[in-house]
Design a protein around this motif. Sequence first.
Motif, PDB file in Angstrom:
ATOM      1  N   GLN A   3       5.155 -10.068  -8.083  1.00  0.00           N
ATOM      2  CA  GLN A   3       6.357  -9.203  -8.317  1.00  0.00           C
ATOM      3  C   GLN A   3       6.627  -8.322  -7.110  1.00  0.00           C
ATOM      4  O   GLN A   3       7.841  -8.285  -6.539  1.00  0.00           O
ATOM      5  N   ASN A   4       5.588  -7.743  -6.682  1.00  0.00           N
ATOM      6  CA  ASN A   4       5.515  -6.864  -5.371  1.00  0.00           C
ATOM      7  C   ASN A   4       6.445  -7.645  -4.284  1.00  0.00           C
ATOM      8  O   ASN A   4       7.136  -7.319  -3.483  1.00  0.00           O
ATOM      9  N   LEU A  41       2.653  -1.260  -1.594  1.00  0.00           N
ATOM     10  CA  LEU A  41       2.172  -0.577  -2.675  1.00  0.00           C
ATOM     11  C   LEU A  41       0.976  -1.029  -3.412  1.00  0.00           C
ATOM     12  O   LEU A  41       0.644  -2.252  -3.448  1.00  0.00           O
ATOM     13  N   ASN A  42       0.288   0.045  -3.725  1.00  0.00           N
ATOM     14  CA  ASN A  42      -1.244  -0.362  -4.103  1.00  0.00           C
ATOM     15  C   ASN A  42      -1.105  -0.407  -5.708  1.00  0.00           C
ATOM     16  O   ASN A  42      -2.378  -0.449  -6.378  1.00  0.00           O
ATOM     17  N   ILE A  56       8.225   7.716  -5.538  1.00  0.00           N
ATOM     18  CA  ILE A  56       7.498   7.197  -4.345  1.00  0.00           C
ATOM     19  C   ILE A  56       8.474   7.632  -3.397  1.00  0.00           C
ATOM     20  O   ILE A  56       9.580   7.201  -3.029  1.00  0.00           O
ATOM     21  N   ASP A  57       7.797   8.079  -2.125  1.00  0.00           N
ATOM     22  CA  ASP A  57       8.650   8.298  -0.858  1.00  0.00           C
ATOM     23  C   ASP A  57       9.225   6.938  -0.320  1.00  0.00           C
ATOM     24  O   ASP A  57       8.565   6.074   0.055  1.00  0.00           O
ATOM     25  N   ARG A 356      -1.639   3.640  10.265  1.00  0.00           N
ATOM     26  CA  ARG A 356      -0.320   4.062  10.686  1.00  0.00           C
ATOM     27  C   ARG A 356       0.736   3.267  10.350  1.00  0.00           C
ATOM     28  O   ARG A 356       1.689   2.381  10.782  1.00  0.00           O
ATOM     29  N   GLU A 357       0.790   3.151   8.800  1.00  0.00           N
ATOM     30  CA  GLU A 357       2.137   2.189   8.085  1.00  0.00           C
ATOM     31  C   GLU A 357       2.862   3.000   7.192  1.00  0.00           C
ATOM     32  O   GLU A 357       3.164   2.546   6.363  1.00  0.00           O
ATOM     33  N   SER A 358       2.824   4.394   7.157  1.00  0.00           N
ATOM     34  CA  SER A 358       3.728   5.255   6.165  1.00  0.00           C
ATOM     35  C   SER A 358       3.063   5.067   4.779  1.00  0.00           C
ATOM     36  O   SER A 358       3.987   4.462   3.833  1.00  0.00           O
ATOM     37  N   VAL A 359       1.864   5.066   4.528  1.00  0.00           N
ATOM     38  CA  VAL A 359       1.332   5.060   3.017  1.00  0.00           C
ATOM     39  C   VAL A 359       0.571   6.412   2.842  1.00  0.00           C
ATOM     40  O   VAL A 359      -0.533   6.238   1.883  1.00  0.00           O
ATOM     41  N   GLY A 360       1.063   7.480   3.172  1.00  0.00           N
ATOM     42  CA  GLY A 360       0.663   8.600   2.916  1.00  0.00           C
ATOM     43  C   GLY A 360      -0.287   9.265   4.040  1.00  0.00           C
ATOM     44  O   GLY A 360      -0.870  10.370   3.655  1.00  0.00           O
TER      45      GLY A 360
END
Length: 617
Positions: A3-4, A41-42, A56-57, A356-360
């Motif tokens: 689904q992701n 998304l994890n 979620i940002d 550096r993937e914008s995951v926090g």
Amino acid sequence: MSQNEAVAALLSDMATLLELLGENQFKAIAHSRASRVIESLNKPVETLDKAALVAIDGIGDKIAGKIVEFCSTGRMKEHEELAAQVPAGLRQIMELPGLGPKTVRAMWQTLGITDLAGLRKAIDDGSLLTLPRMGEKAVEKIKGAIALGEEATKRTPIGLAMPLAERLREELLGLAKKHAKFKITRVEIAGSLRRGRDTIADLDLLVCTAGPFDPGAKTVHPILEEFTKLPEVRQIIVAGATKASVRCAINIHTARWKGGADQQPAEPTIQVDVRLVPESSFGAAWMYFTGSKDHNVVLRQRALAQGMTLNEYGLFKEDKTTDVPPQHRGAKPVAAATEEEVFKKLGLAWVPPESRESVGEVALAEKDALPKLIELADIRSELHAHTTASDGKMSMRELVLEAHRRGFHTIAVTDHSKSSAVANGLSVERLKDQIKQVKQLNKQLADEGIDIRVLAGSEVDILTDGTLDYDDDLLAELDVVVASPHVALSQDPKTATDRLLKAIEHPMVHILGHPTGRLINRRNGLSPDMATLISAAKEHDTALEINAHWMRLDLRDTHVRMAVAGGCTIAINCDDHDITDFGNLRYGVLTARRGGLTAASCVNAWDRKKLLAWLKR
């Protein structure tokens, strides 16, 4: 497809459609960013309600509503409405390198071009030249893009891209020695390859110079000119004072290809961008050309909030009195020479490239709370390897001595089980004999003063119903059991989940090997509910494997991130069949780092005593 992946694909396509329709640019950017957020998304997107998605940002209220709609109904109405307005063939044109949405929209709206056939016709009859800013050179580039279009849109596995990038780096360093007057001090890999992505769209190399640097020069820089003449180059896209873009041939024999010769592309190519960068701004440039689009946006926004401007030339104090970029008005940067100083001036700890993937990662860097990621040197054992007894190319002794040469304290012999007939899987009798051979080899090695422990193991097939290929009595004789799926890799998600759960819960299984069975660019493999598998693996203390072969990298990075968050133990194994397969370890470690793995959670990084105690539990 999970689904992701399905949601991410739809949102990405919506961004393209919005651009082609000339809609608000920020709306298109929002959908593109949301697509990347969902892709990384994890957790399964279908388990989140609208409020959780909005939290979620990168996902706003409206986009969250569309995601919930798709997860509930299997449809995204707005996507269907947009798709109905755009000829399907325009997507193919959009995929051609060098063509942006504005140009493609002009082709469509002005000339009625709706597919590649129409574009070819417009080139042949000269009508394409009637478009604004469309000259002969631009048309020639489009012709070349069409010729290479199908190949150019493919992403290259990291195991093919990395050796080429490293070879080109050495070639550039050789050119630097030849032209010492230009004072080339370093050549570095950037882009998604430096971030360790499993597939690469193009290669980025930065050439740092402490010598003359004139971005306004009308001639091609000698270093870049000679680069375009390298034997790997098949097409020159552009060459100038500070940048050269080419397409280079990929040597598929630099890494062992999984599959027959008939599946090997004749001569695949990949775009390579080489940029000349002054030493004074190298750190800022390396940051800019390494970070993902979203990561860079976060950094630029942070700089603005602090009254500064960040770009590839450096971090500058903001000047709202002029629109002239700071590097063009002679402004002195606050920081630029090294990545570390730019991050420091932004109030951040240095962020590893893989993160550096914008995951926090920026929020963690602000608090100096980034984890110490696992490193290649941390790996001390290999727990998934094959010999000539099944489908390997090394004898047991050759395998063990190579592991010892690489500094490993433990190596497991895990030849295939009996159901893997194509891999010459071991019958019960042959496996029992191999267990005896392992014991004998351990004694011989001890007598020779070679300090390495050999473990008797097996890569046991997980059959379609979740049962294992050997009975429990035989499994109990083994030091290590790696249970892997090899057949029925198109099972529906629920069946796949139930099947893998049985293996995870089996008391004799230590490691779940390459859990989805995917082969990058060739086979999607299983799509189990990873959250359920991770929870069970944590409960039963079963390690989940990152298979480090560059065509597998399974677990993939998003799964590793989920597993790390779930407190799982991870194994990084090379699945060695040939002596060169040990070299794939770096790809597994890169994938692990992208998922935030630390050495403490990786069984291969443990000392021998701890590892053996875990295996005997």
